[in-house]
Motif scaffolding. Structure first.
Motif, short mmCIF file in Angstrom:
data_model
loop_
_atom_site.label_atom_id
_atom_site.label_comp_id
_atom_site.label_asym_id
_atom_site.label_seq_id
_atom_site.Cartn_x
_atom_site.Cartn_y
_atom_site.Cartn_z
N ASP A 149 11.40 -3.27 5.37
CA ASP A 149 10.29 -3.68 4.50
C ASP A 149 10.58 -5.02 3.83
O ASP A 149 9.68 -5.83 3.63
CB ASP A 149 10.02 -2.63 3.43
CG ASP A 149 9.38 -1.38 4.00
OD1 ASP A 149 8.93 -1.41 5.17
OD2 ASP A 149 9.35 -0.37 3.29
N GLU A 150 11.84 -5.26 3.49
CA GLU A 150 12.23 -6.49 2.81
C GLU A 150 12.05 -7.72 3.70
O GLU A 150 11.89 -8.83 3.21
CB GLU A 150 13.66 -6.41 2.31
CG GLU A 150 13.87 -5.42 1.18
CD GLU A 150 13.92 -3.97 1.65
OE1 GLU A 150 14.23 -3.71 2.83
OE2 GLU A 150 13.63 -3.09 0.83
N GLU A 151 12.09 -7.53 4.99
CA GLU A 151 11.95 -8.65 5.92
C GLU A 151 10.50 -9.06 6.17
O GLU A 151 10.24 -10.11 6.73
CB GLU A 151 12.58 -8.29 7.27
CG GLU A 151 14.07 -8.14 7.24
CD GLU A 151 14.62 -7.68 8.57
OE1 GLU A 151 15.28 -8.51 9.23
OE2 GLU A 151 14.37 -6.53 8.95
N ILE A 152 9.57 -8.23 5.78
CA ILE A 152 8.15 -8.51 6.03
C ILE A 152 7.59 -9.35 4.89
O ILE A 152 7.74 -9.03 3.72
CB ILE A 152 7.36 -7.20 6.18
CG1 ILE A 152 7.92 -6.39 7.36
CG2 ILE A 152 5.88 -7.48 6.39
CD1 ILE A 152 7.34 -5.01 7.51
N ASP A 153 6.95 -10.45 5.27
CA ASP A 153 6.38 -11.39 4.29
C ASP A 153 4.91 -11.01 4.03
O ASP A 153 4.07 -11.13 4.91
CB ASP A 153 6.46 -12.81 4.84
CG ASP A 153 5.83 -13.83 3.93
OD1 ASP A 153 5.53 -13.50 2.77
OD2 ASP A 153 5.62 -14.96 4.38
N TYR A 154 4.64 -10.55 2.82
CA TYR A 154 3.29 -10.16 2.43
C TYR A 154 2.61 -11.24 1.58
O TYR A 154 1.56 -11.00 1.00
CB TYR A 154 3.32 -8.87 1.61
CG TYR A 154 3.85 -7.67 2.36
CD1 TYR A 154 3.02 -6.97 3.23
CD2 TYR A 154 5.15 -7.24 2.19
CE1 TYR A 154 3.48 -5.87 3.91
CE2 TYR A 154 5.63 -6.13 2.87
CZ TYR A 154 4.79 -5.44 3.73
OH TYR A 154 5.25 -4.35 4.41
N SER A 155 3.18 -12.43 1.51
CA SER A 155 2.70 -13.45 0.58
C SER A 155 1.28 -13.93 0.87
O SER A 155 0.62 -14.45 -0.02
CB SER A 155 3.66 -14.64 0.56
OG SER A 155 3.67 -15.28 1.82
N ASP A 156 0.80 -13.76 2.10
CA ASP A 156 -0.55 -14.21 2.41
C ASP A 156 -1.61 -13.14 2.14
O ASP A 156 -2.80 -13.36 2.36
CB ASP A 156 -0.65 -14.68 3.86
CG ASP A 156 -0.34 -13.59 4.87
OD1 ASP A 156 0.37 -12.63 4.51
OD2 ASP A 156 -0.79 -13.70 6.01
N ILE A 157 -1.20 -11.99 1.64
CA ILE A 157 -2.13 -10.90 1.32
C ILE A 157 -2.36 -10.90 -0.19
O ILE A 157 -1.43 -10.75 -0.97
CB ILE A 157 -1.57 -9.54 1.76
CG1 ILE A 157 -1.27 -9.56 3.26
CG2 ILE A 157 -2.54 -8.42 1.40
CD1 ILE A 157 -0.55 -8.33 3.75
N PRO A 158 -3.62 -11.08 -0.63
CA PRO A 158 -3.87 -11.11 -2.07
C PRO A 158 -3.62 -9.74 -2.71
O PRO A 158 -3.80 -8.70 -2.06
CB PRO A 158 -5.35 -11.50 -2.17
CG PRO A 158 -5.94 -11.14 -0.86
CD PRO A 158 -4.83 -11.23 0.15
N PRO A 159 -3.22 -9.72 -3.96
CA PRO A 159 -2.98 -8.44 -4.64
C PRO A 159 -4.31 -7.69 -4.84
O PRO A 159 -5.37 -8.30 -4.93
CB PRO A 159 -2.38 -8.84 -5.98
CG PRO A 159 -2.79 -10.25 -6.19
CD PRO A 159 -2.97 -10.86 -4.84
N LEU A 160 -4.23 -6.39 -4.87
CA LEU A 160 -5.41 -5.58 -5.15
C LEU A 160 -5.57 -5.49 -6.66
O LEU A 160 -4.92 -4.69 -7.33
CB LEU A 160 -5.26 -4.18 -4.54
CG LEU A 160 -5.09 -4.14 -3.02
CD1 LEU A 160 -4.95 -2.71 -2.54
CD2 LEU A 160 -6.23 -4.83 -2.32
N ASP A 161 -6.44 -6.34 -7.19
CA ASP A 161 -6.62 -6.40 -8.64
C ASP A 161 -7.83 -5.58 -9.09
O ASP A 161 -8.47 -4.88 -8.30
CB ASP A 161 -6.75 -7.86 -9.09
CG ASP A 161 -7.90 -8.58 -8.41
OD1 ASP A 161 -8.71 -7.92 -7.73
OD2 ASP A 161 -7.99 -9.81 -8.57
N GLU A 162 -8.14 -5.66 -10.36
CA GLU A 162 -9.24 -4.89 -10.95
C GLU A 162 -10.57 -5.20 -10.26
O GLU A 162 -11.37 -4.29 -10.03
CB GLU A 162 -9.33 -5.21 -12.45
CG GLU A 162 -10.09 -4.19 -13.24
CD GLU A 162 -9.42 -2.82 -13.29
OE1 GLU A 162 -10.16 -1.83 -13.34
OE2 GLU A 162 -8.18 -2.75 -13.26
#
Length: 54
Positions: free
Chosen positions: A24-37
């Motif tokens: 999981d640590e090797e996967i880059d999620y930086s291009d996925i926006p956070p699920l906000d309110e």
């Protein structure tokens, strides 16, 4: 995960194998926006049991 790990010439099976081998640590999620309110305020609950197959 960077683009060098997944060159365009890899088959689907090869890509899947590489993904399964990654932690999981090797996967880059930086291009996925956070699920906000806002996301949850606009989300719609879908009940799969009521879906009709086309």
């Amino acid at each position: 995960m960077n683009k060098e790990n997944f060159p365009p010439n890899l088959s689907l099976e090869e890509r899947e194998k590489k993904l399964l081998e990654m932690s999981d640590e090797e996967i880059d999620y930086s291009d996925i926006p956070p699920l906000d309110e806002d996301f949850f305020n606009n989300a719609t609950l879908v009940n799969k049991r009521n879906l009709k197959l086309l």
